[in-house]
Design a protein around this motif. Sequence first.
Motif, PDB file in Angstrom:
ATOM      1  N   VAL A 110       0.839  -1.196   0.000  1.00 62.95           N
ATOM      2  CA  VAL A 110       0.000   0.000   0.000  1.00 62.95           C
ATOM      3  C   VAL A 110       0.874   1.246   0.000  1.00 62.95           C
ATOM      4  N   LEU A 111       0.578   2.144  -0.930  1.00 62.23           N
ATOM      5  CA  LEU A 111       1.238   3.448  -1.014  1.00 62.23           C
ATOM      6  C   LEU A 111       0.240   4.526  -0.651  1.00 62.23           C
ATOM      7  N   GLY A 112       0.741   5.643  -0.142  1.00 58.65           N
ATOM      8  CA  GLY A 112      -0.092   6.816   0.047  1.00 58.65           C
ATOM      9  C   GLY A 112      -0.197   7.570  -1.275  1.00 58.65           C
ATOM     10  N   TRP A 113      -0.993   8.622  -1.307  1.00 55.65           N
ATOM     11  CA  TRP A 113      -1.160   9.391  -2.551  1.00 55.65           C
ATOM     12  C   TRP A 113       0.096  10.181  -2.902  1.00 55.65           C
ATOM     13  N   ARG A 114       1.026  10.293  -1.954  1.00 57.35           N
ATOM     14  CA  ARG A 114       2.340  10.888  -2.219  1.00 57.35           C
ATOM     15  C   ARG A 114       3.374  10.102  -1.441  1.00 57.35           C
ATOM     16  N   GLU A 115       4.543   9.932  -2.055  1.00 58.74           N
ATOM     17  CA  GLU A 115       5.626   9.143  -1.454  1.00 58.74           C
ATOM     18  C   GLU A 115       6.974   9.712  -1.894  1.00 58.74           C
ATOM     19  N   TRP A 116       8.011   9.375  -1.135  1.00 61.45           N
ATOM     20  CA  TRP A 116       9.380   9.628  -1.556  1.00 61.45           C
ATOM     21  C   TRP A 116       9.837   8.422  -2.364  1.00 61.45           C
ATOM     22  N   ALA A 140       7.073  12.234  -5.040  1.00 57.21           N
ATOM     23  CA  ALA A 140       6.276  11.778  -6.178  1.00 57.21           C
ATOM     24  C   ALA A 140       4.802  11.749  -5.805  1.00 57.21           C
ATOM     25  N   LYS A 141       3.977  12.191  -6.731  1.00 55.02           N
ATOM     26  CA  LYS A 141       2.533  12.025  -6.596  1.00 55.02           C
ATOM     27  C   LYS A 141       2.206  10.667  -7.199  1.00 55.02           C
ATOM     28  N   ILE A 142       1.490   9.856  -6.455  1.00 55.37           N
ATOM     29  CA  ILE A 142       1.108   8.523  -6.913  1.00 55.37           C
ATOM     30  C   ILE A 142      -0.244   8.681  -7.595  1.00 55.37           C
ATOM     31  N   LEU A 158      11.160   1.979  -4.106  1.00 53.26           N
ATOM     32  CA  LEU A 158      10.017   2.459  -3.338  1.00 53.26           C
ATOM     33  C   LEU A 158       9.538   1.334  -2.426  1.00 53.26           C
ATOM     34  N   ALA A 159       9.368   1.633  -1.149  1.00 54.15           N
ATOM     35  CA  ALA A 159       8.842   0.678  -0.167  1.00 54.15           C
ATOM     36  C   ALA A 159       9.668  -0.604  -0.099  1.00 54.15           C
ATOM     37  N   GLY A 160      10.987  -0.474  -0.237  1.00 49.13           N
ATOM     38  CA  GLY A 160      11.860  -1.639  -0.165  1.00 49.13           C
ATOM     39  C   GLY A 160      11.881  -2.488  -1.425  1.00 49.13           C
ATOM     40  N   ILE A 161      11.215  -2.041  -2.469  1.00 47.73           N
ATOM     41  CA  ILE A 161      11.164  -2.766  -3.742  1.00 47.73           C
ATOM     42  C   ILE A 161      11.946  -1.985  -4.787  1.00 47.73           C
ATOM     43  N   ALA A 218      -6.207   8.195   1.176  1.00 49.67           N
ATOM     44  CA  ALA A 218      -6.360   8.905   2.445  1.00 49.67           C
ATOM     45  C   ALA A 218      -5.035   9.009   3.205  1.00 49.67           C
ATOM     46  N   ARG A 219      -3.974   8.380   2.704  1.00 51.28           N
ATOM     47  CA  ARG A 219      -2.689   8.347   3.421  1.00 51.28           C
ATOM     48  C   ARG A 219      -1.579   8.916   2.557  1.00 51.28           C
ATOM     49  N   SER A 220      -0.464   9.287   3.199  1.00 49.65           N
ATOM     50  CA  SER A 220       0.679   9.792   2.441  1.00 49.65           C
ATOM     51  C   SER A 220       1.989   9.506   3.170  1.00 49.65           C
ATOM     52  N   PHE A 221       3.058   9.469   2.386  1.00 46.81           N
ATOM     53  CA  PHE A 221       4.424   9.234   2.875  1.00 46.81           C
ATOM     54  C   PHE A 221       4.493   8.044   3.831  1.00 46.81           C
ATOM     55  N   LEU A 222       3.976   6.914   3.403  1.00 51.59           N
ATOM     56  CA  LEU A 222       3.956   5.712   4.242  1.00 51.59           C
ATOM     57  C   LEU A 222       5.319   5.034   4.343  1.00 51.59           C
ATOM     58  N   HIS A 223       6.212   5.305   3.400  1.00 54.53           N
ATOM     59  CA  HIS A 223       7.453   4.529   3.328  1.00 54.53           C
ATOM     60  C   HIS A 223       8.716   5.345   3.555  1.00 54.53           C
ATOM     61  N   GLY A 224       8.596   6.545   4.103  1.00 52.28           N
ATOM     62  CA  GLY A 224       9.758   7.339   4.494  1.00 52.28           C
ATOM     63  C   GLY A 224      10.565   7.859   3.325  1.00 52.28           C
ATOM     64  N   ARG A 225      11.634   8.548   3.673  1.00 47.66           N
ATOM     65  CA  ARG A 225      12.526   9.131   2.682  1.00 47.66           C
ATOM     66  C   ARG A 225      13.727   8.223   2.494  1.00 47.66           C
ATOM     67  N   HIS A 226      14.116   8.013   1.261  1.00 46.41           N
ATOM     68  CA  HIS A 226      15.242   7.125   0.958  1.00 46.41           C
ATOM     69  C   HIS A 226      16.568   7.790   1.297  1.00 46.41           C
ATOM     70  N   ALA A 227      17.544   6.968   1.645  1.00 44.26           N
ATOM     71  CA  ALA A 227      18.897   7.466   1.861  1.00 44.26           C
ATOM     72  C   ALA A 227      19.477   7.901   0.524  1.00 44.26           C
ATOM     73  N   PRO A 228      20.341   8.916   0.541  1.00 43.86           N
ATOM     74  CA  PRO A 228      20.953   9.350  -0.716  1.00 43.86           C
ATOM     75  C   PRO A 228      21.723   8.206  -1.369  1.00 43.86           C
ATOM     76  N   VAL A 229      21.742   8.221  -2.682  1.00 46.62           N
ATOM     77  CA  VAL A 229      22.492   7.209  -3.424  1.00 46.62           C
ATOM     78  C   VAL A 229      23.674   7.879  -4.088  1.00 46.62           C
ATOM     79  N   VAL A 230      24.675   7.086  -4.371  1.00 46.51           N
ATOM     80  CA  VAL A 230      25.831   7.589  -5.101  1.00 46.51           C
ATOM     81  C   VAL A 230      25.446   7.670  -6.569  1.00 46.51           C
ATOM     82  N   PRO A 231      25.651   8.843  -7.207  1.00 44.83           N
ATOM     83  CA  PRO A 231      25.302   8.944  -8.620  1.00 44.83           C
ATOM     84  C   PRO A 231      26.088   7.935  -9.449  1.00 44.83           C
TER      85      PRO A 231
END
Length: 159
Positions: free
Chosen positions: A6-12, A25-27, A97-100, A134-147
Amino acid sequence: MAGRIVLGWREWVALPGLGIGAVRAKIDSGARSSALHVDAHWRFSEGGAPWVGFRLSPDLVGGEVIESVAPIHDERNVTDSGGRRTRRVFLRTPLCLAGIEREIEINLSDRRGMRFPMLLGRTAMARVFTVDPARSFLHGRHAPVVPPTFSLTPGRPPQ
């Protein structure tokens, strides 16, 4: 829908193949394709294949300008929510997103004036995610990645 995340209507989300560690991102299950805002993009050839370079604003992804390059996967006409058709460049890149992590198609777009620099459409969510509006940002913000490591010199526009 059993077994779907399950994702919220907005997520990182993260796009590590493009060097983007976190972007809002807007889902949007009403949108077929996914779109990423870029301030500028330019085309060039690498090994005879079409590539695109692009630049994202610092205020959209955490305070730093991000430049990236990717092979062009496709070019198609896209109709936006206002009914305007434009030809857009499509890339294939990993989405985290969400560990996937899964490969998605994403087009480069001018989303200035929109609240979210990225739109995650239904083809990127297919068979894995569902949305609770009805929910948002359920999966937190991701750690920065190396480009990713690559040279921007081919086809790089003047500063």
